[in-house]
Every structure is written in C-alpha cells, then in structure tokens.
Design an enzyme around this catalytic site. Structure first.
Site, short mmCIF file in Angstrom:
data_model
loop_
_atom_site.label_atom_id
_atom_site.label_comp_id
_atom_site.label_asym_id
_atom_site.label_seq_id
_atom_site.Cartn_x
_atom_site.Cartn_y
_atom_site.Cartn_z
N TYR A 148 0.85 -1.19 0.00
CA TYR A 148 0.00 0.00 0.00
C TYR A 148 0.89 1.24 0.00
O TYR A 148 1.74 1.40 0.88
CB TYR A 148 -0.91 0.01 1.22
CG TYR A 148 -1.85 1.19 1.26
CD1 TYR A 148 -2.91 1.28 0.36
CD2 TYR A 148 -1.69 2.21 2.18
CE1 TYR A 148 -3.78 2.36 0.38
CE2 TYR A 148 -2.55 3.30 2.22
CZ TYR A 148 -3.59 3.36 1.32
OH TYR A 148 -4.43 4.44 1.35
N ASP A 243 9.57 2.84 0.09
CA ASP A 243 8.48 3.42 0.86
C ASP A 243 8.68 3.09 2.34
O ASP A 243 8.45 1.96 2.76
CB ASP A 243 7.14 2.88 0.35
CG ASP A 243 5.94 3.52 1.04
OD1 ASP A 243 6.13 4.16 2.09
OD2 ASP A 243 4.82 3.35 0.53
N LYS A 273 4.06 9.28 8.99
CA LYS A 273 3.68 8.80 10.31
C LYS A 273 4.63 9.29 11.40
O LYS A 273 4.45 10.39 11.93
CB LYS A 273 3.54 7.27 10.30
CG LYS A 273 2.48 6.82 9.29
CD LYS A 273 2.20 5.34 9.38
CE LYS A 273 1.23 4.89 8.28
NZ LYS A 273 -0.10 5.47 8.39
#
Length: 438
Positions: A148, A243, A273
């Site tokens: 994702y 990522d 995050k």
C-alpha cells in the site's frame, strides 16, 4: 453521556460510512467503532469513559506514546507563535536536516541529501513517482501486490491496508489508462521482477516497494530482496523508491534502510507517520541531483499550501529528538514480550498461526506457514481475527481492526500496560480457536 453506537449513528448521518478513513468503520471485525476523546501514554479513552491499552498508536506516529509531554509542549509553543504563515520557516530546514542526518548505515554516507516536506504519505509516494518519471522520461511503474502506497490513482491496484481489509480489487474512478501504467507483480519473487524488466525495461521509470511490508500484515522481505531490486532497476536505468512511510524511524533510528541485513542504495525514500509525530506531515528524500529536479529548481512540479506546517514540523522534530537508543530499546523489548505472549496463547489454544516480525513491528497470520506474498496472506483463515479482536476489545485492549495491519507498540508501553495485554490474550486465543467460517 453519549455511547459509541450513538456517535456512530450520528457520524453516518454526516460522513460517508460515518468515517474519514474506511478501516475506522470496524466493518471487517463486525464491531461498533470506538470514538476516542483522549489519550495518554499507552492508553486511549472512548466517549463512554472506558480506557483501553492501545496497540494502534494512530497507525504508528504515537511511537513515544500518546500526548508525550515534550511533544505537546513543543506544539503548544509553536501554535502560540502562529498556526501557519504560507512562507518558509527555520523549523522546516531543521526537520529536513534531522531526517537526512538519521538515514545512515554503519557510518556510511546516507542516501538523503535533500528533503521535500509534504502533508501525507500519499503525497510523498505520488511525488516520488512523478519525480522518477521526470528523471527517466519513462511512464511505467512496478509495484508489488499487497503493498500500500497511498490512494493515488496509479497505486491502488492490488493494494494492501484498507483495500485489503475491504476486499476491494482497487477503486472505481481510476481510469483504465492510468491503471495500465502500473505493473503489479508478486512480492518476494525476483524472477517476476527480472521478467517484467526483460519485457518492459525500457519503459519502466521506477520500482516502488514497502521497505518491509506492513500493510498486508507483516511479510518481511526475503534476505537480499531489496538489494536485488536496486541492482535490477539500476541495470535497466530505472529508479528504486523505498516506501518507509510506515517503517521509517519506527523500526530503528534510520528505519528499515538502517537494519536491512543486506546493504543497498535506494534512489528515493518516502517517510510519514513517525516523522510528523502525530500531525499531518510526510517527506521525500534522495540525492541532490535527483531531488533538485523538483520545482522551483527543476521541471517536476509539486506544491502544497500546508507543506511544512510549523505545528507538524515542531511535532516531528520533538518526536525524533526523543527517539534515542533507550526509547528504541523499550519499544523493542515491549514488542517482543507482547508478540511472544500472543504466539504462546494461540499455540496453547490450538490455533494454527504464525507470528511475523520486522523489527518491532509484528502481526498474526492465521496460517500454517509464513506468508511470503499477497496470495498467501489472503489464503489464511482470516475469519479467526474478528472474534480475537472483539475479545481483546472487551478486555480493554485496542488492536488494529483488521488482520491485514501491523501492531504498534510505543516507548510508553510499560510493565503495567504490557501485563494488561498479556492477561487478555488467552481468552482472545480461545475465541479465535472457536471461530468458524461464514
């Protein structure tokens, strides 16, 4: 006093599905979502006044614990000076320097010489892909099934996280021409990587990969997989986008890049995050010649009114400043204790499972053998997770509401919090053992 059910009813009258991010609806665990009103350390409190030990941690950013005093004070001070200026601030430079300084490995020069701050992980990966296309003059991107990278059009094919949770094939509204620019192949399969490059290598701008996948549950990369990706991509004139929106600065001071067993050099790294400390902030980093293709120096355009927002920058700096060796040691120890206890409880209850780990991230997979890709992840007995989740929730432990997510432990998970989690696990394991399909 309102209830969670009442709040959910009200929310559904104001927002699609009653949520602003699909997994929050608790659909895959057949439970009423909890509406939280406060949090402190390893605990969250809902509208009914019930406290839970939290293993979601805002999906990763609360790595020091919720409402860490130093982070809160730093943000309060920043807010008192102004919520945003629409102009550059010294804090942006300081955070960019801090990010670059942390991404090192064994004292070797790091791969991040320039940083561009944005507001979300989706923005970061979208910008990285645009930059890769601008640098190479090519259109195609290779991604892996189950990974994702945010909800931009070209990256939703065979995606993990909420897409996996909802069993969606992708998304309506994505033009076929856009979807065709993404080549999706199985994860941990270097032969598939070589085959796609042999067939389309001259058209591939980049490979994008989760550094250590955590959006289909934890599925660690095979030893040397990331290094081989870099070698294959570079041999064909393509870039490797790593990522680390989820793993960056969580699994170690330099993210997964710093602990991967086999050294490698990505061309671009995306962060999110943890780097924002709980406020909306993400980043792209890479070597100066590549990053300076971004406007205003180069022809690749990217902009954002809220990029580098002073409150988000302050939260990120304070969080990274307090993520020292002692903090990581506490996180690693607590995560190991909880993971081992979960595995033991499930084994005692006779539940077929494996517990997969990437650093201090871990998740349960209800399978006899460790999944290595999206297909083997989807083949697990996922029906066992909802009763497991509900049993933990009933005992005051808040888990990720999907079997396809990682568990997040913070530096604030002390012995008392860990003990509450461990005590809840046997009953949850028995609930999983009694589960039936359908």
């Amino acid at each position: 006093m309102t209830t969670n059910a009442e709040e959910f009813d009200r929310a559904r009258g104001a927002m699609p599905g009653g949520v602003n991010s699909p997994v929050r609806a608790f659909g895959s665990v057949a439970e009423t979502p909890r509406f939280f009103v406060s949090a402190s350390g390893p605990y969250v409190t809902d509208v009914e006044g019930r406290e839970y030990v939290d293993l979601v941690g805002s999906w990763g950013p609360a790595i020091l614990g919720h409402a860490h005093p130093a982070v809160v004070k730093t943000v309060q001070d920043a807010a008192a000076r102004g919520l945003g200026f629409g102009a550059s601030t010294p804090g942006e430079t300081e955070l960019a320097e801090l990010i670059a300084a942390r991404v090192t490995r064994d004292g070797v020069t790091n791969p991040v010489e320039r940083v561009r701050l944005v507001s979300t992980g989706t923005e970061a990966t979208m910008t990285a892909i645009r930059l890769a296309r601008g640098a190479t003059g090519r259109d195609l991107v290779v991604k892996f099934a189950g990974h994702y990278h945010g909800h931009s059009d070209g990256l939703l094919a065979e995606a993990g996280s909420g897409v996996a949770t909802l069993a969606m094939p992708g998304s309506a509204g994505v033009p076929a021409a856009i979807a065709a620019q993404t080549l999706v192949i199985p994860y941990n399969d270097l032969d598939a990587v070589r085959e796609v490059f042999a067939a389309r290598g001259d058209d591939i701008a980049a490979v994008i990969v989760e550094a250590a996948p955590a959006n289909m549950g934890i599925v660690p990369p095979a030893r040397g997989f990331n290094a081989a990706l870099a070698d294959i991509a570079h041999a064909h004139g393509a870039l490797l986008i790593l990522d680390e929106v989820l793993t960056g600065f969580r699994v170690g001071p330099a993210g997964w890049y710093g602990i991967d067993p086999v050294p490698f050099t990505p061309d671009l790294i995306t962060f999110g995050k943890v780097v924002g400390g709980g406020l909306p902030l993400a980043a792209i980093g890479g070597p100066a010649p590549l990053m300076e293709l971004l406007a205003p120096l180069g022809p690749v355009y990217q902009a954002g009114t809220l990029s580098g927002n002073p409150l988000a920058v302050a939260a990120g700096r304070a969080t990274l400043d307090h993520l020292d060796a002692a903090a990581y040691a506490r996180i690693d120890a607590a995560a190991a204790t909880i993971a081992d206890a979960a595995a033991s409880a499930l084994a005692e209850a006779g539940v077929t499972h494996v517990l997969q780990r990437s650093g201090n991230l871990f998740s349960i997979q209800f399978a006899a053998e460790a999944p290595t890709d999206y297909d083997t992840v989807k083949a697990q007995e996922a029906f066992r997770y909802p009763p497991f989740f509900r049993a933990m929730l009933a005992q005051g432990v808040s888990l990720p509401p999907s079997v396809f997510e990682a568990w997040f432990v913070s530096a604030s998970h002390d012995d008392a919090a860990v003990s509450r989690i461990v005590s809840a696990l046997p009953a949850a394991a028995r609930a999983a053992a009694e589960a039936t399909p359908g």
